[in-house]
Design an enzyme around this catalytic site. Sequence first.
Site, PDB file in Angstrom:
ATOM      1  N   LYS A   1      -4.531   0.810   8.813  1.00  0.00           N
ATOM      2  CA  LYS A   1      -5.853   0.469   9.338  1.00  0.00           C
ATOM      3  C   LYS A   1      -5.698  -0.557  10.451  1.00  0.00           C
ATOM      4  O   LYS A   1      -5.116  -1.616  10.237  1.00  0.00           O
ATOM      5  CB  LYS A   1      -6.744  -0.099   8.235  1.00  0.00           C
ATOM      6  CG  LYS A   1      -6.974   0.844   7.058  1.00  0.00           C
ATOM      7  CD  LYS A   1      -7.773   0.179   5.955  1.00  0.00           C
ATOM      8  CE  LYS A   1      -7.972   1.090   4.759  1.00  0.00           C
ATOM      9  NZ  LYS A   1      -8.731   0.438   3.674  1.00  0.00           N
TER      10      LYS A   1
ATOM     11  N   LYS B   1     -13.660  -3.893   9.418  1.00  0.00           N
ATOM     12  CA  LYS B   1     -14.006  -4.663   8.209  1.00  0.00           C
ATOM     13  C   LYS B   1     -13.017  -5.798   7.976  1.00  0.00           C
ATOM     14  O   LYS B   1     -13.378  -6.829   7.379  1.00  0.00           O
ATOM     15  CB  LYS B   1     -14.090  -3.735   6.994  1.00  0.00           C
ATOM     16  CG  LYS B   1     -12.832  -2.930   6.698  1.00  0.00           C
ATOM     17  CD  LYS B   1     -11.884  -3.603   5.752  1.00  0.00           C
ATOM     18  CE  LYS B   1     -10.621  -2.792   5.537  1.00  0.00           C
ATOM     19  NZ  LYS B   1      -9.715  -3.387   4.543  1.00  0.00           N
TER      20      LYS B   1
ATOM     21  N   SER C   1      -7.734  -9.874  -1.186  1.00  0.00           N
ATOM     22  CA  SER C   1      -7.813  -9.571   0.242  1.00  0.00           C
ATOM     23  C   SER C   1      -7.042 -10.595   1.073  1.00  0.00           C
ATOM     24  O   SER C   1      -7.359 -11.784   1.078  1.00  0.00           O
ATOM     25  CB  SER C   1      -9.278  -9.558   0.688  1.00  0.00           C
ATOM     26  OG  SER C   1      -9.382  -9.535   2.089  1.00  0.00           O
TER      27      SER C   1
ATOM     28  N   GLY D   1     -10.935   3.402   2.542  1.00  0.00           N
ATOM     29  CA  GLY D   1     -11.891   3.130   1.475  1.00  0.00           C
ATOM     30  C   GLY D   1     -11.503   1.907   0.688  1.00  0.00           C
ATOM     31  O   GLY D   1     -10.420   1.336   0.880  1.00  0.00           O
TER      32      GLY D   1
ATOM     33  N   TRP E   1       0.828  -1.198   0.000  1.00  0.00           N
ATOM     34  CA  TRP E   1       0.000   0.000   0.000  1.00  0.00           C
ATOM     35  C   TRP E   1       0.868   1.257   0.000  1.00  0.00           C
ATOM     36  O   TRP E   1       0.613   2.210  -0.743  1.00  0.00           O
ATOM     37  CB  TRP E   1      -0.935  -0.049   1.191  1.00  0.00           C
ATOM     38  CG  TRP E   1      -2.066   0.945   1.242  1.00  0.00           C
ATOM     39  CD1 TRP E   1      -2.563   1.513   2.367  1.00  0.00           C
ATOM     40  CD2 TRP E   1      -2.870   1.437   0.163  1.00  0.00           C
ATOM     41  NE1 TRP E   1      -3.622   2.339   2.055  1.00  0.00           N
ATOM     42  CE2 TRP E   1      -3.832   2.311   0.703  1.00  0.00           C
ATOM     43  CE3 TRP E   1      -2.866   1.231  -1.229  1.00  0.00           C
ATOM     44  CZ2 TRP E   1      -4.775   2.989  -0.072  1.00  0.00           C
ATOM     45  CZ3 TRP E   1      -3.802   1.906  -2.013  1.00  0.00           C
ATOM     46  CH2 TRP E   1      -4.736   2.765  -1.435  1.00  0.00           C
TER      47      TRP E   1
ATOM     48  N   THR F   1     -13.078  -6.028   0.853  1.00  0.00           N
ATOM     49  CA  THR F   1     -12.191  -6.883   1.643  1.00  0.00           C
ATOM     50  C   THR F   1     -12.810  -8.246   1.907  1.00  0.00           C
ATOM     51  O   THR F   1     -12.094  -9.242   2.046  1.00  0.00           O
ATOM     52  CB  THR F   1     -11.841  -6.186   2.970  1.00  0.00           C
ATOM     53  OG1 THR F   1     -11.436  -4.846   2.692  1.00  0.00           O
ATOM     54  CG2 THR F   1     -10.715  -6.896   3.687  1.00  0.00           C
TER      55      THR F   1
END
Length: 335
Positions: A107, A193, A256, A138, A13, A250
Amino acid sequence: MTARAAVIGAGSWGTALANLLADKGTETIVWSYEQDVADDINGAHRNRKYLDGIDLHPSLRATPDMAQALRGADLVLSVSPSHVVRQVMAQAAAHMEPGALVVSASKGIENESLKTMDGVLADVLPADVSRTACFLSGPSFAREVGLRYPTAVTMASEDEEAAVRAQMAFQTPYFRVYTTHDVRGVELGGSVKNVIAIAAGVVEGLGYGFNTQAALITRGLAEIMRLGAALGADPRTLAGLAGIGDLILTSMGGLSRNRTVGVELGKGRSLDDILGGMVMVAEGVRTARSTHDLAQRSGVEMPIVDAVYALLFEGLNAREAIEQLMMREPKPEQD
């Protein structure tokens, strides 16, 4: 206008976002904990360890030297795995330029403090820096951002001017950035999530179909919204990109890592075996513990989170976990 950006973290990321900034013409340098990753970015314009197959912008540079990475940077992107953000950003704070804008793209919920990344950064950054910090979340797989697939995300900050500044720093024709003041909702949605995605993967690994997955994801959203309501999140945030959007991606997307962990658990593999074969971090494993503890502290019922916690840390069988969820006492949907 951002003159120079420092990206703290060279995982998939961090690399994808650093490449996006470099594509925009921003002078960008990535801090990498690993010398070989920095060498790969500098020499081959690739990050074959974490984002293989993506050509990186020739101007993008990397260094294992924190002070060098932060020198002259007016934008600092924090994108380390959530469980090391406190340590890494405490080190970074000593080298930041006055007035630098910090954007967090990590996250998770810290196990010890039960704080999301906004709370962690408030602990380790100077007060004037943490007050304007922004939080990006997001539905966004790193690989697809690297491939320039159209993507939409949310940038949250309690400081509206900072949010707009960060929005403009990252906005591109393929990366659309919305703003919100609801840091709490964005941080909780992006963290919890990952736990629900593990459960969604378990459903697939057990061989169940779309009915079961749809039920699991929908009830997972209900749990996220209950926790959000208890902690002051705006429900509209959790019905948007940083909530249901990220949850769908996800829980159902083949890229994922958290869903993959769940699939393998559903097939009967042990957690240690699964994690031992992964290069990148599945944030939901650690976050399952902290979400479970946070829900208990807040008096919020989260049966799916509880089941994932028991599956990961208490030896509950995957099929038993799903059966227990289905056989809970019947109740109205909106309770």
